[in-house]
Design an enzyme around this catalytic site. Structure first.
Site, PDB file in Angstrom:
ATOM      1  CG  HIS A  19      -1.481   1.400   1.463  1.00  0.00           C
ATOM      2  ND1 HIS A  19      -2.559   1.846   0.728  1.00  0.00           N
ATOM      3  CD2 HIS A  19      -1.126   2.416   2.277  1.00  0.00           C
ATOM      4  CE1 HIS A  19      -2.844   3.081   1.097  1.00  0.00           C
ATOM      5  NE2 HIS A  19      -1.996   3.456   2.035  1.00  0.00           N
ATOM      6  CB  CYS A  87      -3.211   2.875  -2.595  1.00  0.00           C
ATOM      7  SG  CYS A  87      -2.365   1.297  -2.419  1.00  0.00           S
TER       8      CYS A  87
END
Length: 167
Positions: A19, A87
């Site tokens: 992430h 993301c």
């Protein structure tokens, strides 16, 4: 966990399922059910395992805010896709805007790398279902998910960095 199990499952070792977010103007910006911002390292993903300095931005905060508003319709819970629009894609776009450099390519290439393995192909239906369930849960959760982000006080220009969290 990815590092420990990937060789057995994928036939190759990967260091993490990442992430990413971008730290700029003393805040961390990331894509999760819309464009989010918060205290660097204080997101629900916890403290990053790695922070990679990408450069210093000379983009004024007001210009950055306008850019965020401009791209926000493309980064909502409705446009999120676990493999293709996540993301990491958001961080890539923000990094290019702020410093003219992207996040590490191996992070962007990871979905294709995993999906190219026999195990990745077997996981595809499950990942599609997870993606659908996350979108459905976000819609039912009462969040706006329309790409709006919270108000914050614009600090002076700051260094931009990518914060990578392993899931």
């Amino acid at each position: 966990m990815a590092r420990a199990m990937s060789a057995q499952l994928l036939g190759k070792q990967i260091d993490g399922v990442w992430h990413t977010g971008i730290i700029a103007f003393n805040q961390e910006f990331y894509f999760g059910g819309g464009i989010q911002c918060g205290v660097p390292g204080g997101t629900h993903f916890g403290r990053p395992l790695h922070v990679i300095e990408l450069g210093v931005t000379h983009i004024p905060r007001e210009v950055f805010d306008d850019f965020i508003m401009e791209i926000s319709p493309r980064f909502t819970m409705h446009t999120y896709n676990l493999l293709r629009h996540n993301c990491n894609n958001f961080s890539q776009e923000i990094a290019h805007f702020l410093v003219g450099e992207g996040i590490p390519q191996h992070i962007l290439d990871l979905p294709d790398e995993v999906m190219a393995t026999p195990f990745g192909q077997q996981m595809m239906p499950m990942l599609a279902m997870m993606d659908s369930q996350m979108r459905s849960a976000s819609e039912q959760g009462g969040g706006s998910g329309n790409g709006e982000f919270g108000a914050w006080t614009p600090p002076p220009a700051a260094a931009a960095a990518a914060a990578a969290h392993s899931l």
